[in-house]
Write a protein that holds these residues in place. Structure first.
Motif, PDB file in Angstrom:
ATOM      1  N   ASP A   1       0.819  -1.217   0.000  1.00  0.00           N
ATOM      2  CA  ASP A   1       0.000   0.000   0.000  1.00  0.00           C
ATOM      3  C   ASP A   1       0.849   1.261   0.000  1.00  0.00           C
ATOM      4  O   ASP A   1       0.544   2.228  -0.693  1.00  0.00           O
ATOM      5  CB  ASP A   1      -1.000  -0.002   1.168  1.00  0.00           C
ATOM      6  CG  ASP A   1      -0.317  -0.194   2.510  1.00  0.00           C
ATOM      7  OD1 ASP A   1       0.768  -0.808   2.535  1.00  0.00           O
ATOM      8  OD2 ASP A   1      -0.868   0.277   3.517  1.00  0.00           O
ATOM      9  N   ILE A   2       1.947   1.238   0.748  1.00  0.00           N
ATOM     10  CA  ILE A   2       2.809   2.430   0.832  1.00  0.00           C
ATOM     11  C   ILE A   2       3.434   2.693  -0.534  1.00  0.00           C
ATOM     12  O   ILE A   2       3.339   3.774  -1.091  1.00  0.00           O
ATOM     13  CB  ILE A   2       3.962   2.217   1.852  1.00  0.00           C
ATOM     14  CG1 ILE A   2       3.397   1.690   3.169  1.00  0.00           C
ATOM     15  CG2 ILE A   2       4.775   3.491   2.049  1.00  0.00           C
ATOM     16  CD1 ILE A   2       4.454   1.063   4.059  1.00  0.00           C
ATOM     17  N   ASP A   3       4.064   1.656  -1.100  1.00  0.00           N
ATOM     18  CA  ASP A   3       4.731   1.785  -2.389  1.00  0.00           C
ATOM     19  C   ASP A   3       3.741   2.200  -3.469  1.00  0.00           C
ATOM     20  O   ASP A   3       4.021   3.052  -4.293  1.00  0.00           O
ATOM     21  CB  ASP A   3       5.346   0.441  -2.807  1.00  0.00           C
ATOM     22  CG  ASP A   3       6.391  -0.030  -1.816  1.00  0.00           C
ATOM     23  OD1 ASP A   3       6.839   0.798  -1.013  1.00  0.00           O
ATOM     24  OD2 ASP A   3       6.726  -1.218  -1.845  1.00  0.00           O
ATOM     25  N   PHE A   4       2.577   1.579  -3.416  1.00  0.00           N
ATOM     26  CA  PHE A   4       1.591   1.735  -4.470  1.00  0.00           C
ATOM     27  C   PHE A   4       1.126   3.178  -4.651  1.00  0.00           C
ATOM     28  O   PHE A   4       1.167   3.720  -5.746  1.00  0.00           O
ATOM     29  CB  PHE A   4       0.410   0.814  -4.158  1.00  0.00           C
ATOM     30  CG  PHE A   4      -0.758   1.011  -5.043  1.00  0.00           C
ATOM     31  CD1 PHE A   4      -0.776   0.449  -6.306  1.00  0.00           C
ATOM     32  CD2 PHE A   4      -1.830   1.770  -4.639  1.00  0.00           C
ATOM     33  CE1 PHE A   4      -1.851   0.642  -7.142  1.00  0.00           C
ATOM     34  CE2 PHE A   4      -2.911   1.973  -5.468  1.00  0.00           C
ATOM     35  CZ  PHE A   4      -2.921   1.404  -6.716  1.00  0.00           C
ATOM     36  N   MET A   5       0.682   3.822  -3.566  1.00  0.00           N
ATOM     37  CA  MET A   5       0.134   5.175  -3.692  1.00  0.00           C
ATOM     38  C   MET A   5       1.189   6.156  -4.178  1.00  0.00           C
ATOM     39  O   MET A   5       0.946   6.948  -5.074  1.00  0.00           O
ATOM     40  CB  MET A   5      -0.433   5.666  -2.343  1.00  0.00           C
ATOM     41  CG  MET A   5      -1.734   5.004  -1.929  1.00  0.00           C
ATOM     42  SD  MET A   5      -2.956   4.795  -3.254  1.00  0.00           S
ATOM     43  CE  MET A   5      -3.437   6.471  -3.606  1.00  0.00           C
ATOM     44  N   LYS A   6       2.368   6.060  -3.591  1.00  0.00           N
ATOM     45  CA  LYS A   6       3.450   6.964  -3.944  1.00  0.00           C
ATOM     46  C   LYS A   6       3.854   6.752  -5.415  1.00  0.00           C
ATOM     47  O   LYS A   6       4.017   7.695  -6.184  1.00  0.00           O
ATOM     48  CB  LYS A   6       4.640   6.664  -3.017  1.00  0.00           C
ATOM     49  CG  LYS A   6       5.538   7.825  -2.815  1.00  0.00           C
ATOM     50  CD  LYS A   6       6.474   7.551  -1.653  1.00  0.00           C
ATOM     51  CE  LYS A   6       7.597   8.439  -1.856  1.00  0.00           C
ATOM     52  NZ  LYS A   6       8.712   8.716  -1.477  1.00  0.00           N
ATOM     53  N   PHE A   7       3.999   5.502  -5.767  1.00  0.00           N
ATOM     54  CA  PHE A   7       4.431   5.152  -7.118  1.00  0.00           C
ATOM     55  C   PHE A   7       3.423   5.646  -8.158  1.00  0.00           C
ATOM     56  O   PHE A   7       3.794   6.208  -9.183  1.00  0.00           O
ATOM     57  CB  PHE A   7       4.600   3.631  -7.220  1.00  0.00           C
ATOM     58  CG  PHE A   7       5.205   3.194  -8.507  1.00  0.00           C
ATOM     59  CD1 PHE A   7       6.577   3.098  -8.642  1.00  0.00           C
ATOM     60  CD2 PHE A   7       4.414   2.866  -9.595  1.00  0.00           C
ATOM     61  CE1 PHE A   7       7.149   2.696  -9.833  1.00  0.00           C
ATOM     62  CE2 PHE A   7       4.972   2.463 -10.787  1.00  0.00           C
ATOM     63  CZ  PHE A   7       6.348   2.375 -10.908  1.00  0.00           C
ATOM     64  N   THR A   8       2.143   5.415  -7.864  1.00  0.00           N
ATOM     65  CA  THR A   8       1.108   5.807  -8.816  1.00  0.00           C
ATOM     66  C   THR A   8       1.144   7.312  -9.048  1.00  0.00           C
ATOM     67  O   THR A   8       1.069   7.778 -10.180  1.00  0.00           O
ATOM     68  CB  THR A   8      -0.274   5.379  -8.298  1.00  0.00           C
ATOM     69  OG1 THR A   8      -0.206   4.000  -8.011  1.00  0.00           O
ATOM     70  CG2 THR A   8      -1.360   5.606  -9.327  1.00  0.00           C
ATOM     71  N   GLN A   9       1.285   8.041  -7.947  1.00  0.00           N
ATOM     72  CA  GLN A   9       1.286   9.504  -8.069  1.00  0.00           C
ATOM     73  C   GLN A   9       2.518  10.013  -8.814  1.00  0.00           C
ATOM     74  O   GLN A   9       2.427  10.901  -9.643  1.00  0.00           O
ATOM     75  CB  GLN A   9       1.229  10.143  -6.674  1.00  0.00           C
ATOM     76  CG  GLN A   9      -0.199  10.194  -6.137  1.00  0.00           C
ATOM     77  CD  GLN A   9      -0.239  10.177  -4.618  1.00  0.00           C
ATOM     78  OE1 GLN A   9       0.770  10.366  -3.958  1.00  0.00           O
ATOM     79  NE2 GLN A   9      -1.405   9.951  -4.068  1.00  0.00           N
ATOM     80  N   GLU A  10       3.678   9.437  -8.517  1.00  0.00           N
ATOM     81  CA  GLU A  10       4.925  10.032  -9.033  1.00  0.00           C
ATOM     82  C   GLU A  10       5.470   9.399 -10.300  1.00  0.00           C
ATOM     83  O   GLU A  10       6.230  10.027 -11.027  1.00  0.00           O
ATOM     84  CB  GLU A  10       6.003   9.993  -7.931  1.00  0.00           C
ATOM     85  CG  GLU A  10       5.617  10.871  -6.756  1.00  0.00           C
ATOM     86  CD  GLU A  10       6.631  10.823  -5.633  1.00  0.00           C
ATOM     87  OE1 GLU A  10       7.821  10.602  -5.901  1.00  0.00           O
ATOM     88  OE2 GLU A  10       6.222  10.998  -4.476  1.00  0.00           O
ATOM     89  N   VAL A  11       5.115   8.140 -10.563  1.00  0.00           N
ATOM     90  CA  VAL A  11       5.752   7.440 -11.687  1.00  0.00           C
ATOM     91  C   VAL A  11       4.784   6.930 -12.752  1.00  0.00           C
ATOM     92  O   VAL A  11       5.022   7.107 -13.945  1.00  0.00           O
ATOM     93  CB  VAL A  11       6.605   6.239 -11.182  1.00  0.00           C
ATOM     94  CG1 VAL A  11       7.448   5.668 -12.301  1.00  0.00           C
ATOM     95  CG2 VAL A  11       7.476   6.646 -10.017  1.00  0.00           C
ATOM     96  N   ALA A  12       3.682   6.294 -12.309  1.00  0.00           N
ATOM     97  CA  ALA A  12       2.844   5.547 -13.257  1.00  0.00           C
ATOM     98  C   ALA A  12       2.345   6.391 -14.422  1.00  0.00           C
ATOM     99  O   ALA A  12       2.330   5.927 -15.569  1.00  0.00           O
ATOM    100  CB  ALA A  12       1.671   4.915 -12.518  1.00  0.00           C
ATOM    101  N   SER A  13       1.967   7.624 -14.155  1.00  0.00           N
ATOM    102  CA  SER A  13       1.413   8.436 -15.249  1.00  0.00           C
ATOM    103  C   SER A  13       2.499   8.746 -16.279  1.00  0.00           C
ATOM    104  O   SER A  13       2.223   8.829 -17.479  1.00  0.00           O
ATOM    105  CB  SER A  13       0.798   9.717 -14.705  1.00  0.00           C
ATOM    106  OG  SER A  13       1.811  10.573 -14.275  1.00  0.00           O
TER     107      SER A  13
END
Ligand code: ADE
Length: 246
Positions: A221-233
């Motif tokens: 959960d920690i990795d996921f939210m941060k990653f989605t916001q900063e990298v996935a897009s």
């Protein structure tokens, strides 16, 4: 060609929506659909929300109402294969529903009355997605500080099976259960196999790419939210841009 592009989260597709030239927006079934020119290709973009039902209804609308010829889905996933690191990409080949279990009437994972346990992505689209992703990963499109934050060193792309289910996998116990039952699966997410089933039923070619955001364990959960916001897009926009040869 009229292309449908979907993501499960607004953060993942927002940058692409911003790129569409004067998009026409339609509200339907509690979703927004954005139609317009995306780097010279006619496109319809939507964010489906999470899970199999939400993504199935969104892709059915893209096919039936917006008459897309091809569907692409971009998003994030939790790694099942230990060789995958955060920031790697999986281009999905076969899509399983890991929570489909109508035993004893049907075999575990078999989609009732479809006579199969998985749906296959378009080989032609996957070849293009693979080279679009490789070109993106070898470019300098990912900022060095972002790479540092997520310990991304040499991101790679692979093809392979993906499992979807209405469960955010965030414990070793759940991850192990899926690994044991479906050892060929590279990563888990919550939409791909539903999109795959609907596309297969309407005979619409589809491709699904997933960036690894977490290891499907207690840190997911920690990795996921941060990653989605900063990298996935950034991955989504970079890969789709290469795919469309823009
Ligand atoms: N999407 C991204 N990470 C995931 C996880 N760990 N489980 C399910 N879907 C995901």
């Amino acid at each position: 060609m009229r292309i449908g592009i979907m993501s499960a989260m607004h953060e993942e597709i927002n940058a692409l929506i911003q790129t569409v030239k004067s998009p026409r927006t339609t509200r339907l079934g509690d979703r927004s659909y954005y139609e317009g020119d995306l780097w010279g290709t006619e496109a319809v973009l939507a964010f489906s929300r999470w899970g199999k039902v939400a993504s199935a209804s969104t892709v059915a609308t893209l096919i039936l109402k917006f008459e897309v010829d091809v569907v692409l889905f971009t998003g994030v996933a939790g790694a099942m294969d230990n060789a995958l690191d955060i920031g790697d990409v999986v281009v999905g080949e076969a899509f399983y529903q890991h929570d489909m279990d109508a035993r004893p009437i049907f075999k575990q994972f078999e989609i009732p009355l479809a006579g199969k346990s998985f749906f296959l992505a378009s080989k032609k689209l996957n070849t293009k997605l693979l080279s679009a992703t490789e070109a993106f990963l070898h470019s300098d499109a990912i900022d060095d500080d972002v790479k540092k934050t997520f310990a991304i060193t040499a991101p790679k792309v692979i093809t392979g099976a993906i499992a979807s289910g209405d469960k955010f996998v965030s414990s070793n116990k759940d991850a192990e259960r899926i690994k044991q039952a479906l050892p060929q699966v590279k990563c888990v997410e919550m939409e791909g196999a539903a999109v795959a089933q609907v596309c297969a039923e309407y005979d619409v070619p589809f491709g699904i790419i997933r960036t690894i955001s977490d290891s499907a364990n207690h840190t997911a959960d920690i990795d996921f939210m941060k990653f989605t916001q900063e990298v996935a897009s950034k991955y989504s926009i970079g890969i789709i841009r290469n795919f469309l040869n823009a």
